[in-house]
Design a protein around this motif. Structure first.
Motif, PDB file in Angstrom:
ATOM      1  N   ALA A 182      26.998 -25.723  25.984  1.00 33.11           N
ATOM      2  CA  ALA A 182      27.223 -25.809  24.724  1.00 33.11           C
ATOM      3  C   ALA A 182      26.583 -27.153  24.179  1.00 33.11           C
ATOM      4  O   ALA A 182      26.601 -27.199  23.014  1.00 33.11           O
ATOM      5  N   ALA A 183      25.751 -28.063  24.694  1.00 37.32           N
ATOM      6  CA  ALA A 183      24.844 -28.909  24.841  1.00 37.32           C
ATOM      7  C   ALA A 183      23.148 -28.325  24.186  1.00 37.32           C
ATOM      8  O   ALA A 183      22.879 -28.789  23.252  1.00 37.32           O
ATOM      9  N   LYS A 184      22.864 -26.950  23.977  1.00 40.92           N
ATOM     10  CA  LYS A 184      21.766 -26.553  24.222  1.00 40.92           C
ATOM     11  C   LYS A 184      21.410 -25.210  23.283  1.00 40.92           C
ATOM     12  O   LYS A 184      21.034 -25.016  22.577  1.00 40.92           O
ATOM     13  N   THR A 185      22.710 -24.945  23.351  1.00 41.13           N
ATOM     14  CA  THR A 185      22.901 -23.596  22.167  1.00 41.13           C
ATOM     15  C   THR A 185      22.609 -23.708  21.048  1.00 41.13           C
ATOM     16  O   THR A 185      23.068 -24.669  20.307  1.00 41.13           O
ATOM     17  N   ALA A 186      21.814 -22.694  19.800  1.00 40.10           N
ATOM     18  CA  ALA A 186      21.825 -22.745  18.969  1.00 40.10           C
ATOM     19  C   ALA A 186      23.134 -21.903  18.366  1.00 40.10           C
ATOM     20  O   ALA A 186      22.711 -21.576  16.967  1.00 40.10           O
ATOM     21  N   GLU A 187      23.058 -20.540  18.633  1.00 39.06           N
ATOM     22  CA  GLU A 187      24.437 -20.204  18.397  1.00 39.06           C
ATOM     23  C   GLU A 187      26.025 -19.978  18.842  1.00 39.06           C
ATOM     24  O   GLU A 187      26.006 -21.177  19.302  1.00 39.06           O
ATOM     25  N   SER A 188      27.119 -19.139  18.420  1.00 35.38           N
ATOM     26  CA  SER A 188      27.730 -19.140  18.679  1.00 35.38           C
ATOM     27  C   SER A 188      28.203 -18.853  19.833  1.00 35.38           C
ATOM     28  O   SER A 188      28.176 -17.550  20.799  1.00 35.38           O
ATOM     29  N   VAL A 189      28.892 -19.637  21.327  1.00 41.57           N
ATOM     30  CA  VAL A 189      29.590 -18.941  22.038  1.00 41.57           C
ATOM     31  C   VAL A 189      31.671 -19.169  22.244  1.00 41.57           C
ATOM     32  O   VAL A 189      31.973 -20.130  21.905  1.00 41.57           O
ATOM     33  N   LEU A 190      32.518 -18.388  22.417  1.00 51.74           N
ATOM     34  CA  LEU A 190      33.393 -18.320  22.178  1.00 51.74           C
ATOM     35  C   LEU A 190      34.259 -17.720  23.816  1.00 51.74           C
ATOM     36  O   LEU A 190      33.680 -16.971  24.120  1.00 51.74           O
ATOM     37  N   ILE A 191      34.469 -19.024  23.858  1.00 50.69           N
ATOM     38  CA  ILE A 191      34.803 -18.881  25.662  1.00 50.69           C
ATOM     39  C   ILE A 191      36.747 -18.835  25.263  1.00 50.69           C
ATOM     40  O   ILE A 191      37.437 -19.344  24.729  1.00 50.69           O
ATOM     41  N   ILE A 192      37.680 -17.230  25.812  1.00 52.74           N
ATOM     42  CA  ILE A 192      38.797 -17.685  26.566  1.00 52.74           C
ATOM     43  C   ILE A 192      39.089 -18.209  28.113  1.00 52.74           C
ATOM     44  O   ILE A 192      38.779 -17.913  28.881  1.00 52.74           O
ATOM     45  N   SER A 193      39.873 -19.214  27.503  1.00 52.66           N
ATOM     46  CA  SER A 193      40.571 -19.768  28.347  1.00 52.66           C
ATOM     47  C   SER A 193      41.995 -20.366  28.592  1.00 52.66           C
ATOM     48  O   SER A 193      41.722 -20.915  27.580  1.00 52.66           O
ATOM     49  N   HIS A 194      42.103 -21.109  30.008  1.00 48.19           N
ATOM     50  CA  HIS A 194      42.978 -21.868  29.963  1.00 48.19           C
ATOM     51  C   HIS A 194      42.313 -23.607  30.361  1.00 48.19           C
ATOM     52  O   HIS A 194      43.609 -24.310  30.624  1.00 48.19           O
ATOM     53  N   GLN A 195      41.898 -23.600  31.236  1.00 52.15           N
ATOM     54  CA  GLN A 195      41.373 -24.628  31.779  1.00 52.15           C
ATOM     55  C   GLN A 195      41.138 -26.478  30.676  1.00 52.15           C
ATOM     56  O   GLN A 195      40.409 -25.660  29.840  1.00 52.15           O
ATOM     57  N   GLU A 196      41.926 -27.223  30.999  1.00 54.45           N
ATOM     58  CA  GLU A 196      40.920 -28.170  30.350  1.00 54.45           C
ATOM     59  C   GLU A 196      40.180 -28.345  30.085  1.00 54.45           C
ATOM     60  O   GLU A 196      38.997 -29.024  29.142  1.00 54.45           O
ATOM     61  N   ARG A 197      39.171 -28.171  31.508  1.00 58.61           N
ATOM     62  CA  ARG A 197      38.346 -29.001  31.645  1.00 58.61           C
ATOM     63  C   ARG A 197      37.170 -28.053  30.381  1.00 58.61           C
ATOM     64  O   ARG A 197      35.703 -28.683  29.842  1.00 58.61           O
ATOM     65  N   ILE A 198      37.472 -27.407  30.222  1.00 55.84           N
ATOM     66  CA  ILE A 198      36.250 -26.010  29.175  1.00 55.84           C
ATOM     67  C   ILE A 198      36.900 -26.207  28.689  1.00 55.84           C
ATOM     68  O   ILE A 198      36.349 -26.846  27.628  1.00 55.84           O
ATOM     69  N   LEU A 199      38.061 -26.366  27.943  1.00 60.85           N
ATOM     70  CA  LEU A 199      38.700 -26.623  26.703  1.00 60.85           C
ATOM     71  C   LEU A 199      38.400 -28.702  25.980  1.00 60.85           C
ATOM     72  O   LEU A 199      37.790 -28.348  24.749  1.00 60.85           O
ATOM     73  N   SER A 200      37.491 -29.217  27.215  1.00 55.90           N
ATOM     74  CA  SER A 200      37.825 -30.429  26.367  1.00 55.90           C
ATOM     75  C   SER A 200      36.163 -30.508  25.814  1.00 55.90           C
ATOM     76  O   SER A 200      35.719 -31.347  25.076  1.00 55.90           O
ATOM     77  N   ILE A 201      34.994 -29.229  25.703  1.00 54.72           N
ATOM     78  CA  ILE A 201      33.671 -29.280  25.715  1.00 54.72           C
ATOM     79  C   ILE A 201      33.712 -28.840  24.659  1.00 54.72           C
ATOM     80  O   ILE A 201      32.852 -28.605  23.652  1.00 54.72           O
ATOM     81  N   ALA A 202      35.098 -27.568  23.773  1.00 57.68           N
ATOM     82  CA  ALA A 202      34.827 -27.002  22.940  1.00 57.68           C
ATOM     83  C   ALA A 202      35.053 -27.887  21.438  1.00 57.68           C
ATOM     84  O   ALA A 202      35.257 -28.584  21.480  1.00 57.68           O
ATOM     85  N   ASP A 203      33.615 -27.207  20.442  1.00 65.12           N
ATOM     86  CA  ASP A 203      33.928 -28.000  19.102  1.00 65.12           C
ATOM     87  C   ASP A 203      35.280 -27.251  18.463  1.00 65.12           C
ATOM     88  O   ASP A 203      35.527 -28.366  17.559  1.00 65.12           O
ATOM     89  N   ARG A 204      35.802 -26.225  18.968  1.00 65.62           N
ATOM     90  CA  ARG A 204      37.088 -25.759  17.455  1.00 65.62           C
ATOM     91  C   ARG A 204      38.402 -25.405  19.596  1.00 65.62           C
ATOM     92  O   ARG A 204      37.277 -25.054  19.629  1.00 65.62           O
ATOM     93  N   ILE A 205      39.434 -25.497  19.213  1.00 67.03           N
ATOM     94  CA  ILE A 205      40.189 -24.513  19.979  1.00 67.03           C
ATOM     95  C   ILE A 205      41.407 -23.753  18.506  1.00 67.03           C
ATOM     96  O   ILE A 205      41.511 -24.621  18.356  1.00 67.03           O
TER      97      ILE A 205
END
Length: 244
Positions: A182-205
């Motif tokens: 999340a910190a390094k990528t210049a492109e878009s990453v989409l993650i399907i997840s229920h995990q709070e720790r993953i959701l907490s680093i998302a720019d958009r939910i």
């Protein structure tokens, strides 16, 4: 940017038609996006529609200004979309190096291979010659798949519940990988997840339930709402227990 325009998807089961995705429209251009919501809500189906694994009943998909609705999975991959499944595929006789070379489209040097593996937290020289088979744990396979995805250099990468089926230690390591991504990528990453720790680093939910978008916004705004919602909160708690 990837845009979904009025996407609908219906399927028949025993002669009964069911609406799985109901008129979803989204513009996705953030670096780190998360889809979440109740089980069976349509998250994975929508992701597979983006990749071309499932064809929508109606609606259009626009990627970098081009209509890709009728493109095959292969052509979408060539256009810059990648998909990582919940259960990474195993290949008898194919080594980690082979797989990363194939993803990059050229024969990489050992140092380049090691750089990708190190980026996902693997001791590179222990894995360059390993075969992609049952000797690898679920956590190892997930991290190797992420290294392969990085080598592909796709513009839009989808990870379908990457935390599924791995132990707590591997999950904690995986979180660190995604934090770095999340910190390094210049492109878009989409993650399907229920995990709070993953959701907490998302720019958009984006919250998807019963085939519809029921919540959408900045991660720091949507996550507290999710955690205060009993139905979605219970899903998050259940998935957290599964990781343990």
């Amino acid at each position: 940017m990837l845009e979904l325009k009025n996407i609908c998807y219906s399927a028949e089961n025993d002669g009964v038609k069911k609406d799985i995705i109901k008129n979803v429209s989204l513009k996705l251009d953030e670096k780190f996006i998360a889809f979440t919501g109740p089980n069976g809500g349509g998250k994975s189906t929508l992701a597979k529609i983006i990749m071309g694994i499932i064809k929508p009943t109606s609606g259009r998909i626009i990627f970098d200004g081009k209509d890709i609705t009728d493109l095959s999975v292969t052509d979408r991959a060539k256009a810059g979309i990648a998909f990582a499944f919940q259960q990474p595929v195993k290949f008898k006789g194919i080594t980690v190096t082979d797989l990363i070379d194939i993803a990059s489209g050229r024969e990489l040097s050992v140092s380049e291979i090691c750089a990708y593996l190190s980026e996902v937290g693997l001791c590179a020289r222990e894995y360059v010659d390993r075969e992609i088979n049952s000797s690898l744990s679920g956590g190892e396979l997930k991290r190797i798949e992420i290294a392969v995805t990085l080598a592909r250099k796709s513009k839009f990468t989808i990870f379908d519940e990457p935390e599924a089926g791995i132990d707590l230690w591997s999950f904690n390591s995986l979180i660190k990988v995604f934090e770095n991504l999340a910190a390094k990528t210049a492109e878009s990453v989409l993650i399907i997840s229920h995990q709070e720790r993953i959701l907490s680093i998302a720019d958009r939910i984006v919250v998807i339930s019963a085939g519809e978008v029921v919540g959408d916004g900045k991660g720091e705004e949507i996550l507290p709402q999710l955690l205060s919602s009993s139905s979605v909160c219970n899903v998050l708690k259940d998935k957290a227990k599964e990781a343990l």
